[in-house]
Write a protein that holds these residues in place. Structure first.
Motif, PDB file in Angstrom:
ATOM      1  N   ASP A  18       0.944  -1.217   0.134  1.00  0.00           N
ATOM      2  CA  ASP A  18       0.050   0.060   0.093  1.00  0.00           C
ATOM      3  C   ASP A  18       1.001   1.314  -0.003  1.00  0.00           C
ATOM      4  OD1 ASP A  18      -1.755   2.139   0.288  1.00  0.00           O
ATOM      5  OD2 ASP A  18      -2.707   1.180   2.064  1.00  0.00           O
ATOM      6  N   LEU A  19       0.974   2.211  -1.061  1.00  0.00           N
ATOM      7  CA  LEU A  19       1.696   3.324  -1.278  1.00  0.00           C
ATOM      8  C   LEU A  19       0.945   4.495  -1.490  1.00  0.00           C
ATOM      9  CD1 LEU A  19       4.439   1.548  -3.466  1.00  0.00           C
ATOM     10  CD2 LEU A  19       4.893   2.814  -1.361  1.00  0.00           C
ATOM     11  N   ARG A  20      -0.364   4.428  -1.008  1.00  0.00           N
ATOM     12  CA  ARG A  20      -1.336   5.516  -1.441  1.00  0.00           C
ATOM     13  C   ARG A  20      -0.683   6.808  -0.762  1.00  0.00           C
ATOM     14  NH1 ARG A  20      -6.911   3.247   1.065  1.00  0.00           N
ATOM     15  NH2 ARG A  20      -5.258   1.874   2.290  1.00  0.00           N
ATOM     16  N   ALA A  21      -1.277   7.799  -1.400  1.00  0.00           N
ATOM     17  CA  ALA A  21      -0.705   9.117  -0.957  1.00  0.00           C
ATOM     18  C   ALA A  21       0.619   9.338  -0.415  1.00  0.00           C
ATOM     19  CB  ALA A  21      -1.793   9.536   0.367  1.00  0.00           C
ATOM     20  N   ASN A  22       1.475   9.080  -1.336  1.00  0.00           N
ATOM     21  CA  ASN A  22       2.821   9.363  -1.437  1.00  0.00           C
ATOM     22  C   ASN A  22       3.282  10.130  -2.554  1.00  0.00           C
ATOM     23  OD1 ASN A  22       4.597   8.168   0.876  1.00  0.00           O
ATOM     24  ND2 ASN A  22       3.426   6.365   0.471  1.00  0.00           N
ATOM     25  N   PRO A  23       4.245  10.779  -2.589  1.00  0.00           N
ATOM     26  CA  PRO A  23       4.666  11.688  -3.845  1.00  0.00           C
ATOM     27  C   PRO A  23       5.392  10.923  -4.990  1.00  0.00           C
ATOM     28  CG  PRO A  23       6.216  12.209  -2.032  1.00  0.00           C
ATOM     29  CD  PRO A  23       5.116  11.510  -1.558  1.00  0.00           C
ATOM     30  N   LEU A  24       5.021   9.860  -5.220  1.00  0.00           N
ATOM     31  CA  LEU A  24       5.649   8.920  -6.143  1.00  0.00           C
ATOM     32  C   LEU A  24       5.259   9.376  -7.633  1.00  0.00           C
ATOM     33  CD1 LEU A  24       4.510   5.460  -4.831  1.00  0.00           C
ATOM     34  CD2 LEU A  24       6.579   6.515  -4.734  1.00  0.00           C
ATOM     35  N   THR A  25       6.178   9.250  -8.459  1.00  0.00           N
ATOM     36  CA  THR A  25       6.189   9.686  -9.851  1.00  0.00           C
ATOM     37  C   THR A  25       6.515   8.667 -10.882  1.00  0.00           C
ATOM     38  OG1 THR A  25       8.564  10.826  -9.763  1.00  0.00           O
ATOM     39  CG2 THR A  25       6.637  12.342  -9.306  1.00  0.00           C
ATOM     40  N   LYS A  26       7.319   7.552 -10.580  1.00  0.00           N
ATOM     41  CA  LYS A  26       7.492   6.511 -11.299  1.00  0.00           C
ATOM     42  C   LYS A  26       7.431   5.218 -10.790  1.00  0.00           C
ATOM     43  CE  LYS A  26      12.619   6.971 -10.667  1.00  0.00           C
ATOM     44  NZ  LYS A  26      13.818   7.162 -11.618  1.00  0.00           N
ATOM     45  N   ILE A  27       7.492   4.368 -11.455  1.00  0.00           N
ATOM     46  CA  ILE A  27       7.158   2.751 -10.916  1.00  0.00           C
ATOM     47  C   ILE A  27       8.310   2.149 -11.321  1.00  0.00           C
ATOM     48  CG2 ILE A  27       5.856   0.856 -10.900  1.00  0.00           C
ATOM     49  CD1 ILE A  27       4.447   3.146  -9.711  1.00  0.00           C
ATOM     50  N   PRO A  28       9.041   1.397 -10.224  1.00  0.00           N
ATOM     51  CA  PRO A  28      10.264   0.642 -10.914  1.00  0.00           C
ATOM     52  C   PRO A  28       9.523  -0.874 -11.599  1.00  0.00           C
ATOM     53  CG  PRO A  28       9.789   0.281  -8.330  1.00  0.00           C
ATOM     54  CD  PRO A  28       8.875   1.567  -9.163  1.00  0.00           C
ATOM     55  N   LEU A  77      -1.841   2.403  -5.361  1.00  0.00           N
ATOM     56  CA  LEU A  77      -1.109   3.541  -5.860  1.00  0.00           C
ATOM     57  C   LEU A  77      -1.986   4.709  -6.121  1.00  0.00           C
ATOM     58  CD1 LEU A  77       1.309   1.896  -8.839  1.00  0.00           C
ATOM     59  CD2 LEU A  77       1.753   2.651  -6.513  1.00  0.00           C
ATOM     60  N   ARG A  78      -3.131   4.592  -5.297  1.00  0.00           N
ATOM     61  CA  ARG A  78      -4.108   5.750  -5.567  1.00  0.00           C
ATOM     62  C   ARG A  78      -3.456   7.073  -4.762  1.00  0.00           C
ATOM     63  NH1 ARG A  78      -9.387   2.979  -3.268  1.00  0.00           N
ATOM     64  NH2 ARG A  78      -7.761   1.819  -2.190  1.00  0.00           N
ATOM     65  N   TRP A  79      -3.725   8.323  -5.229  1.00  0.00           N
ATOM     66  CA  TRP A  79      -3.310   9.718  -4.646  1.00  0.00           C
ATOM     67  C   TRP A  79      -2.057   9.479  -4.822  1.00  0.00           C
ATOM     68  CZ3 TRP A  79      -6.720   6.919  -0.897  1.00  0.00           C
ATOM     69  CH2 TRP A  79      -8.027   6.901  -1.411  1.00  0.00           C
ATOM     70  N   THR A  80      -1.247   9.196  -5.672  1.00  0.00           N
ATOM     71  CA  THR A  80      -0.233   9.498  -5.977  1.00  0.00           C
ATOM     72  C   THR A  80       0.111   9.956  -7.452  1.00  0.00           C
ATOM     73  OG1 THR A  80       0.582   7.479  -7.254  1.00  0.00           O
ATOM     74  CG2 THR A  80       0.805   7.288  -4.872  1.00  0.00           C
ATOM     75  N   ALA A  81       1.449  10.458  -7.892  1.00  0.00           N
ATOM     76  CA  ALA A  81       1.586  11.048  -9.350  1.00  0.00           C
ATOM     77  C   ALA A  81       1.987  10.218 -10.110  1.00  0.00           C
ATOM     78  CB  ALA A  81       2.306  12.291  -8.941  1.00  0.00           C
ATOM     79  N   SER A  82       1.950   8.872  -9.848  1.00  0.00           N
ATOM     80  CA  SER A  82       2.831   7.785 -10.745  1.00  0.00           C
ATOM     81  C   SER A  82       1.752   7.470 -11.887  1.00  0.00           C
ATOM     82  CB  SER A  82       2.683   6.558  -9.836  1.00  0.00           C
ATOM     83  OG  SER A  82       1.451   6.070  -9.404  1.00  0.00           O
ATOM     84  N   PRO A  83       2.220   7.094 -13.023  1.00  0.00           N
ATOM     85  CA  PRO A  83       1.416   7.032 -14.216  1.00  0.00           C
ATOM     86  C   PRO A  83       0.335   6.112 -14.175  1.00  0.00           C
ATOM     87  CG  PRO A  83       3.814   6.150 -14.596  1.00  0.00           C
ATOM     88  CD  PRO A  83       3.859   6.692 -13.183  1.00  0.00           C
ATOM     89  N   ARG A  84      -0.551   6.434 -14.598  1.00  0.00           N
ATOM     90  CA  ARG A  84      -1.683   5.534 -14.744  1.00  0.00           C
ATOM     91  C   ARG A  84      -1.649   4.329 -15.815  1.00  0.00           C
ATOM     92  NH1 ARG A  84      -6.382   6.753 -12.300  1.00  0.00           N
ATOM     93  NH2 ARG A  84      -6.301   8.817 -11.171  1.00  0.00           N
ATOM     94  N   GLU A  85      -0.697   4.702 -16.951  1.00  0.00           N
ATOM     95  CA  GLU A  85      -0.287   3.660 -17.923  1.00  0.00           C
ATOM     96  C   GLU A  85       1.157   3.444 -17.984  1.00  0.00           C
ATOM     97  OE1 GLU A  85      -2.035   4.943 -21.594  1.00  0.00           O
ATOM     98  OE2 GLU A  85      -3.975   4.747 -20.973  1.00  0.00           O
ATOM     99  N   ASP A  86       1.441   2.120 -17.518  1.00  0.00           N
ATOM    100  CA  ASP A  86       2.965   1.872 -17.556  1.00  0.00           C
ATOM    101  C   ASP A  86       3.029   0.516 -17.743  1.00  0.00           C
ATOM    102  OD1 ASP A  86       5.566   2.974 -15.768  1.00  0.00           O
ATOM    103  OD2 ASP A  86       4.845   0.728 -15.395  1.00  0.00           O
ATOM    104  N   ALA A  87       4.201   0.260 -18.416  1.00  0.00           N
ATOM    105  CA  ALA A  87       4.447  -1.256 -18.765  1.00  0.00           C
ATOM    106  C   ALA A  87       4.221  -2.160 -17.585  1.00  0.00           C
ATOM    107  CB  ALA A  87       5.688  -1.224 -19.562  1.00  0.00           C
ATOM    108  N   THR A  88       5.135  -1.587 -16.470  1.00  0.00           N
ATOM    109  CA  THR A  88       5.241  -2.501 -15.155  1.00  0.00           C
ATOM    110  C   THR A  88       3.729  -2.772 -14.518  1.00  0.00           C
ATOM    111  OG1 THR A  88       7.427  -1.690 -14.889  1.00  0.00           O
ATOM    112  CG2 THR A  88       6.041  -2.706 -13.030  1.00  0.00           C
ATOM    113  N   LEU A  89       2.815  -1.750 -14.515  1.00  0.00           N
ATOM    114  CA  LEU A  89       1.537  -2.030 -14.221  1.00  0.00           C
ATOM    115  C   LEU A  89       0.824  -2.988 -15.190  1.00  0.00           C
ATOM    116  CD1 LEU A  89       0.767   1.532 -12.767  1.00  0.00           C
ATOM    117  CD2 LEU A  89       1.944  -0.174 -11.877  1.00  0.00           C
ATOM    118  N   ALA A  90       1.085  -2.581 -16.477  1.00  0.00           N
ATOM    119  CA  ALA A  90       0.473  -3.656 -17.157  1.00  0.00           C
ATOM    120  C   ALA A  90       0.822  -5.011 -16.883  1.00  0.00           C
ATOM    121  CB  ALA A  90       0.747  -3.104 -18.723  1.00  0.00           C
TER     122      ALA A  90
END
Length: 285
Positions: free
Chosen positions: A237-247, A261-274
């Motif tokens: 659970d990483l919600r509400a952190n200032p994340l901008t990218k996903i390793p 990853l809700r309430w972060t600035a991480s991308p919604r479309e990302d190869a890792t998330l996919a």
């Protein structure tokens, strides 16, 4: 609840005095009764194993409670205790000690005598430091709750809790964690949400049984690299952190089942998330 337990409960709550025979009383549930005091006489309940006093107005306990030699569970949560009554230290068979939601700032050293504890709840109090007596309970195999206090640091001796399965440090003022936390080898759930953390110590890669890690509402700009080798991690659970990218290595965590990853600035479309989604991981963004 048997007839004798009902009679004792009624007598205590109405102030009518205790029935004379308490030998068949094993459980007394006196929660939510608005009690301001307990009468003497509980010591006659020689078989008492569980005493529930949750959500009352108590600030003291009767001295004869210490003669209840079989007492294993004691809940004093949500009362008005500013100090732990000395008699608690006499209940040497205690396995559960629930002290949450009081006004405690410290604990007496006498509680170190309680060597059979498996679960201790100190959450929702006023501790500014972890009481030193807590180190005497390092053999705990269950739960240690320290959430919602005023802690700014965790002592190095936390690493001696090598059989602890659950540690709650949420809702404090922690900016860093001790390296020795990685020595808590049996940890399965670690709650660190609502603090001021920006990173995790590399030693946390030693937590090879960790299944749930709660980091919501901290100050992580990147996902901590200490999690790269987490073979059993199921929930992150990483919600509400200032994340901008996903390793990319997140996709390699073999046991991951939920990533929040809700309430972060991480991308919604990302190869890792996919890749995680294709694997059946529940990803919330």
């Amino acid at each position: 609840m048997n007839a004798t337990e009902r009679a004792w409960t009624e007598a205590i709550c109405t102030g009518a005095g205790q029935p004379p025979d308490g030998r068949s009383v094993e459980v007394l549930d006196l929660a939510h009764r608005r009690l301001e005091a307990l009468p003497d006489g509980l010591g006659r309940c020689s078989e008492l194993r569980e005493l529930q006093l949750y959500d009352n107005r108590l600030s003291q306990l009767p001295a004869d409670l210490g003669t209840c030699a079989r007492l294993t569970r004691l809940s004093l949560a949500r009362n008005a205790f500013q100090q732990v009554p000395p008699v608690v230290a006499e209940c040497l068979d205690l396995e559960w000690l629930i002290l949450g939601e009081n006004e405690l700032r410290d604990l007496p050293t006498s509680l170190g005598a309680l060597r059979k504890l498996e679960t201790v709840d100190l959450a929702h109090n006023r501790f500014e430091v972890v009481p030193d007596v807590v180190r005497e309970w390092s053999a705990i195999r269950g739960f240690l709750y320290l959430g919602d206090n005023r802690l700014s640091r965790i002592p190095d001796w936390i690493g001696t809790f090598r059989t602890l399965r659950y540690l709650g440090l949420d809702a404090n003022a922690l900016q860093e964690l001790p390296t020795t936390l990685g020595d808590c080898a049996a940890l399965q759930e670690l709650r660190l949400q609502h603090n001021r953390l920006t990173d995790l110590p590399p030693s946390l890669d030693q937590l090879q049984d960790l299944r749930e890690l709660h980091l919501r509402d901290n100050r992580f700009a990147v996902v901590p690299d200490a999690l790269r080798e987490s073979p059993t991690l199921e929930l992150l659970d990483l919600r509400a952190n200032p994340l901008t990218k996903i390793p990319t290595w997140l996709a390699d965590l073999p046991a991951l089942r939920k990533l929040d990853l809700r309430w972060t600035a991480s991308p919604r479309e990302d190869a890792t998330l996919a890749a995680l989604g294709e694997r059946g991981v529940r990803v919330l963004v």
